[in-house]
Scaffold this motif. Structure first.
Motif, mmCIF file in Angstrom:
data_model
loop_
_atom_site.group_PDB
_atom_site.id
_atom_site.type_symbol
_atom_site.label_atom_id
_atom_site.label_comp_id
_atom_site.label_asym_id
_atom_site.label_seq_id
_atom_site.Cartn_x
_atom_site.Cartn_y
_atom_site.Cartn_z
ATOM 1 N N LEU A 294 -20.435 21.455 5.064
ATOM 2 C CA LEU A 294 -20.447 20.065 4.629
ATOM 3 C C LEU A 294 -20.708 20.027 3.135
ATOM 4 O O LEU A 294 -21.723 20.551 2.657
ATOM 5 C CB LEU A 294 -21.542 19.299 5.381
ATOM 6 C CG LEU A 294 -21.808 17.857 4.952
ATOM 7 C CD1 LEU A 294 -20.553 16.999 5.072
ATOM 8 C CD2 LEU A 294 -22.941 17.256 5.783
ATOM 9 N N LEU A 295 -19.809 19.394 2.378
ATOM 10 C CA LEU A 295 -19.906 19.328 0.926
ATOM 11 C C LEU A 295 -20.193 17.895 0.503
ATOM 12 O O LEU A 295 -19.301 17.037 0.523
ATOM 13 C CB LEU A 295 -18.607 19.829 0.284
ATOM 14 C CG LEU A 295 -18.466 19.683 -1.234
ATOM 15 C CD1 LEU A 295 -19.566 20.458 -1.956
ATOM 16 C CD2 LEU A 295 -17.079 20.140 -1.690
ATOM 17 N N VAL A 316 -14.044 22.806 5.737
ATOM 18 C CA VAL A 316 -14.867 22.032 4.816
ATOM 19 C C VAL A 316 -14.772 20.548 5.163
ATOM 20 O O VAL A 316 -13.676 19.979 5.243
ATOM 21 C CB VAL A 316 -14.439 22.261 3.349
ATOM 22 C CG1 VAL A 316 -15.334 21.456 2.409
ATOM 23 C CG2 VAL A 316 -14.505 23.747 2.999
ATOM 24 N N ARG A 317 -15.927 19.943 5.368
ATOM 25 C CA ARG A 317 -16.026 18.495 5.526
ATOM 26 C C ARG A 317 -16.499 17.934 4.189
ATOM 27 O O ARG A 317 -17.641 18.136 3.788
ATOM 28 C CB ARG A 317 -17.010 18.128 6.640
ATOM 29 C CG ARG A 317 -17.194 16.626 6.844
ATOM 30 C CD ARG A 317 -18.143 16.347 8.011
ATOM 31 N NE ARG A 317 -17.525 16.712 9.285
ATOM 32 C CZ ARG A 317 -18.179 16.769 10.448
ATOM 33 N NH1 ARG A 317 -19.477 16.501 10.492
ATOM 34 N NH2 ARG A 317 -17.541 17.092 11.561
ATOM 35 N N LEU A 318 -15.604 17.248 3.489
ATOM 36 C CA LEU A 318 -15.925 16.702 2.175
ATOM 37 C C LEU A 318 -16.533 15.309 2.345
ATOM 38 O O LEU A 318 -16.006 14.487 3.104
ATOM 39 C CB LEU A 318 -14.679 16.633 1.296
ATOM 40 C CG LEU A 318 -14.006 17.987 1.012
ATOM 41 C CD1 LEU A 318 -12.842 18.214 1.975
ATOM 42 C CD2 LEU A 318 -13.516 18.046 -0.420
ATOM 43 N N ALA A 319 -17.624 15.056 1.644
ATOM 44 C CA ALA A 319 -18.324 13.780 1.786
ATOM 45 C C ALA A 319 -18.625 13.193 0.413
ATOM 46 O O ALA A 319 -19.034 13.909 -0.506
ATOM 47 C CB ALA A 319 -19.625 13.976 2.566
ATOM 48 N N ASP A 320 -18.413 11.896 0.286
ATOM 49 C CA ASP A 320 -18.759 11.200 -0.953
ATOM 50 C C ASP A 320 -18.932 9.724 -0.633
ATOM 51 O O ASP A 320 -18.505 9.251 0.430
ATOM 52 C CB ASP A 320 -17.688 11.396 -2.028
ATOM 53 C CG ASP A 320 -18.277 11.278 -3.433
ATOM 54 O OD1 ASP A 320 -18.521 12.323 -4.070
ATOM 55 O OD2 ASP A 320 -18.504 10.144 -3.880
ATOM 56 N N GLU A 366 -23.850 16.603 11.626
ATOM 57 C CA GLU A 366 -23.708 17.073 13.004
ATOM 58 C C GLU A 366 -22.501 17.999 13.144
ATOM 59 O O GLU A 366 -21.401 17.695 12.696
ATOM 60 C CB GLU A 366 -23.567 15.888 13.956
ATOM 61 C CG GLU A 366 -23.612 16.288 15.415
ATOM 62 C CD GLU A 366 -23.703 15.096 16.358
ATOM 63 O OE1 GLU A 366 -23.875 15.314 17.568
ATOM 64 O OE2 GLU A 366 -23.595 13.944 15.868
ATOM 65 N N GLY A 367 -22.725 19.158 13.729
ATOM 66 C CA GLY A 367 -21.666 20.125 13.961
ATOM 67 C C GLY A 367 -21.401 21.076 12.813
ATOM 68 O O GLY A 367 -20.534 21.945 12.921
ATOM 69 N N MET A 368 -22.137 20.956 11.709
ATOM 70 C CA MET A 368 -21.930 21.810 10.540
ATOM 71 C C MET A 368 -22.848 23.041 10.586
ATOM 72 O O MET A 368 -23.893 23.043 11.234
ATOM 73 C CB MET A 368 -22.186 21.020 9.262
ATOM 74 C CG MET A 368 -21.217 19.870 9.014
ATOM 75 S SD MET A 368 -19.535 20.444 8.570
ATOM 76 C CE MET A 368 -18.673 20.165 10.104
ATOM 77 N N ASP A 369 -22.448 24.087 9.876
ATOM 78 C CA ASP A 369 -23.225 25.331 9.803
ATOM 79 C C ASP A 369 -23.949 25.494 8.478
ATOM 80 O O ASP A 369 -24.883 26.302 8.383
ATOM 81 C CB ASP A 369 -22.306 26.545 10.007
ATOM 82 C CG ASP A 369 -21.565 26.508 11.316
ATOM 83 O OD1 ASP A 369 -22.204 26.224 12.347
ATOM 84 O OD2 ASP A 369 -20.336 26.741 11.324
ATOM 85 N N GLU A 401 -32.830 19.051 12.164
ATOM 86 C CA GLU A 401 -32.443 18.506 13.470
ATOM 87 C C GLU A 401 -31.278 19.276 14.081
ATOM 88 O O GLU A 401 -31.276 19.553 15.298
ATOM 89 C CB GLU A 401 -32.063 17.034 13.326
ATOM 90 C CG GLU A 401 -31.629 16.403 14.637
ATOM 91 C CD GLU A 401 -31.238 14.943 14.506
ATOM 92 O OE1 GLU A 401 -30.772 14.368 15.517
ATOM 93 O OE2 GLU A 401 -31.408 14.366 13.403
ATOM 94 N N PHE A 402 -30.296 19.651 13.256
ATOM 95 C CA PHE A 402 -29.084 20.278 13.786
ATOM 96 C C PHE A 402 -29.080 21.797 13.613
ATOM 97 O O PHE A 402 -28.042 22.438 13.836
ATOM 98 C CB PHE A 402 -27.848 19.661 13.133
ATOM 99 C CG PHE A 402 -27.648 18.218 13.486
ATOM 100 C CD1 PHE A 402 -27.397 17.834 14.794
ATOM 101 C CD2 PHE A 402 -27.727 17.230 12.516
ATOM 102 C CE1 PHE A 402 -27.209 16.495 15.119
ATOM 103 C CE2 PHE A 402 -27.547 15.893 12.834
ATOM 104 C CZ PHE A 402 -27.285 15.524 14.145
ATOM 105 N N GLY A 403 -30.207 22.378 13.223
ATOM 106 C CA GLY A 403 -30.289 23.832 13.125
ATOM 107 C C GLY A 403 -29.434 24.425 12.026
ATOM 108 O O GLY A 403 -28.936 25.552 12.158
ATOM 109 N N ILE A 404 -29.271 23.704 10.923
ATOM 110 C CA ILE A 404 -28.493 24.193 9.780
ATOM 111 C C ILE A 404 -29.449 24.941 8.857
ATOM 112 O O ILE A 404 -30.312 24.330 8.225
ATOM 113 C CB ILE A 404 -27.807 23.032 9.033
ATOM 114 C CG1 ILE A 404 -26.866 22.280 9.976
ATOM 115 C CG2 ILE A 404 -27.060 23.545 7.809
ATOM 116 C CD1 ILE A 404 -26.301 20.992 9.381
ATOM 117 N N ARG A 405 -29.308 26.239 8.786
ATOM 118 C CA ARG A 405 -30.271 27.024 8.019
ATOM 119 C C ARG A 405 -29.932 27.111 6.532
ATOM 120 O O ARG A 405 -30.812 27.057 5.683
ATOM 121 C CB ARG A 405 -30.384 28.436 8.597
ATOM 122 C CG ARG A 405 -31.571 29.194 8.024
ATOM 123 C CD ARG A 405 -31.715 30.581 8.599
ATOM 124 N NE ARG A 405 -33.016 31.135 8.214
ATOM 125 C CZ ARG A 405 -33.296 32.421 8.240
ATOM 126 N NH1 ARG A 405 -32.383 33.296 8.648
ATOM 127 N NH2 ARG A 405 -34.488 32.847 7.874
#
Length: 545
Positions: A294-295, A316-320, A366-369, A401-405
């Motif tokens: 997630l960017l 890549v999930r781009l966010a802005d 959600e769903g990102m690593d 919450e989503f276990g993204i380390r």
């Protein structure tokens, strides 16, 4: 003597106001959005310190400031009266306005209320003193006083102001503890008021660096050997006294363990584990393969080059906050930033997200690593805190919450700002050198965001890589000669490398992202050693004629 209080609603504040109003020659002013029953002896100023005009009016003609707002906001949050983003924004923005205006008004002393909860993870048999580094948990109750401490310590450097930080135990009175088992973290409100009274009166003229911006910390707890943190212990550094030693001379008198209404408590069990194990992350998040990234802040130049570097290797999930429109970026700026030609096609995707909104951030995560954060706002007195600091907090909460380390955070280099105690004339500055944001809105808000990530990394076992930048440039157009720079494409490649490395040595790591130059100002070896990153664009022609 006129004293400003930033809270009038807590048990501690009300008792302090009662004491000061009985003292001849002392006037009390209270600044806040709401006030309790109006006392004719007290001057009330209605408004939030997050409004700079209110802060300026609040400190006008005062001799000392007692800043207890962070402790009251912690209670308000736990009582459901304010959200975490609003509480964090109010305490950070309000503290900055308060200290900046105090320096401007030549207020000689600021007393900051903080909490000994920052040491809750330390067993009671450890001899914790004021010299120990706090290890806050990621709770809002502990983050509020911690970001306040960090802010004040940096902000006072622009004036000869004395800041005294009082870390209180859990402040109680007889009514609260009656019928309760003894808690070694308690401190009676009368002793807490006594500590503030000492902070108002103590003569620090003989302290080291007297007459310059100075930061003092004193621990305020109940007397007795069974107090969680005991006062009067030596720091090992003679120039730094503790609360029970001269010149502060804190002398608590209310031993709560012997109070008639208090029930006996089970004796503490001594924790004999190695200290490294005791302070290890709590319920750590474990590593998983990084496939989806997630960017945040994808709409800016760095976001564009980060996307270019990552899209061949990751989903890549781009966010802005707004739809992507790289072609319309400021033409004057893009002359030094030739934007890459990118097409957002499957499996890549775009989501519109305002990082100020924790629910939008949560949905995006959600769903990102892994998370890469390029979001930034530099010069907005309100939104810079909301985006650079609170937005980062929202990401950290969602990551847990989503276990993204793995979180890769972008930040300005915080070693080049001039001020008291700066690194400006040092050489071979290591990336681990203390950050010095001072009063700069941009630097302070990013610094606080970084430090919030440090807390989450150390408490939850995250892997946070903070990538420090100063100047990004087009290698084809040498026009500036900064001491710390990298090409735009290499800025994105460094972010990708922070995702590719299998693991980081420590939960929180910082890296200088710059080409090496012969001036010897900075040590750039860590990014090569730990991440294996080398810039592809040689910028030697920038510093040669």
């Amino acid at each position: 003597m006129r004293i400003l209080l930033t809270d009038a609603r807590s048990l501690l504040s009300t008792r302090l106001i009662e004491l000061l109003n009985r003292r001849q020659g002392t006037a009390v002013r209270v600044a806040g959005r709401e006030h309790p029953d109006v006392s004719p002896e007290t001057e009330y100023l209605t408004g939030e310190l997050s409004d700079q005009r209110i802060a300026a009016e609040a400190v006008r003609d005062v001799d000392a400031v007692v800043h207890l707002l962070p402790l009251r906001l912690a209670d308000a949050f736990e009582g459901g009266k304010i959200s975490e983003p609003d509480a964090m924004d109010l305490v950070m923005r309000g503290t900055r306005n308060l200290i900046v205006e105090s320096v401007r008004a030549s207020v000689p002393r600021v007393i900051v209320g903080s909490s000994l909860a920052l040491f809750d993870r330390h067993p009671p048999h450890w001899d914790v003193t004021e010299m120990w580094r706090p290890r806050p948990a990621s709770t809002t109750r502990e983050l509020l006083p911690w970001v306040t401490e960090l802010s004040v310590r940096e902000l006072i450097t622009h004036g000869p102001i004395e800041a005294i930080c009082l870390r209180f135990g859990h402040v109680v009175d007889e009514e609260e503890i009656d019928g309760e088992p003894f808690d070694p973290r308690w401190v009676h409100v009368d002793d807490a008021v006594h500590a503030i009274d000492r902070a108002l009166a103590v003569d620090l003229s003989q302290a080291i660096d007297a007459g310059k911006p100075e930061w003092h910390v004193f621990h305020i707890m109940a007397p007795g050997p069974n107090s969680k943190i005991r006062y009067g212990l030596k720091t090992g550094i003679e120039e730094r006294s503790t609360s029970g030693s001269p010149p502060f001379n804190y002398a608590p008198s209310r031993s709560l363990e012997q109070h008639p209404g208090v029930l006996p408590a089970d004796p503490p069990v001594k924790d004999t584990r190695p200290w490294q194990e005791i302070l290890a992350p709590v319920n750590p998040i474990w590593t998983r393969p990084i496939r989806k990234v997630l960017l945040f802040g994808a709409g800016g130049p760095m976001g564009a080059f980060a996307a270019q570097a990552m899209m061949d290797s990751y989903h890549v999930r781009l966010a802005d906050i707004a739809p992507l429109d790289w072609e319309s970026l400021d033409p004057a700026r893009s002359a030094h930033c030739p934007m890459p030609a990118l097409n957002i096609e499957q499996p890549h995707e775009f989501v519109q997200v305002d990082v100020q909104d924790p629910e939008q951030v949560r949905a995006a995560c959600e769903g990102m690593d892994a998370i890469v954060n390029c979001s930034v706002l530099r010069d907005d007195e309100v939104k810079s805190f909301r985006i650079n600091a609170v937005g980062t907090l929202n990401m950290a909460r969602a990551a847990v919450e989503f276990g993204i380390r793995r979180i890769v955070q972008t930040s300005p280099l915080l070693h080049l700002v001039n001020g008291h105690g700066s690194h400006l004339w040092d050489y071979q500055i290591p990336v681990e050198a203390a950050s010095r944001p001072y009063a700069s809105l941009y630097f302070l808000t990013k610094y606080l965001g970084n430090e919030i990530l440090r807390v989450f990394a150390e408490y939850h076992g995250l892997e946070v890589a903070v990538m420090l930048y100063w100047e990004m440039t087009n290698p084809e157009l040498p026009s500036v000669k900064p001491p710390f720079m990298v090409s735009w494409p290499d800025s994105g490649r460094a972010l990708r490398r922070a995702l590719e490395v299998p693991e980081l040595p420590n939960p929180f790591e910082e890296f200088n992202v710059s080409v090496d130059m012969p001036h010897g100002k900075f040590d750039h070896s860590k990014i090569r050693r730990v991440l294996g990153w080398e810039p592809l664009d040689n910028l030697d022609h920038f510093w040669q004629t």
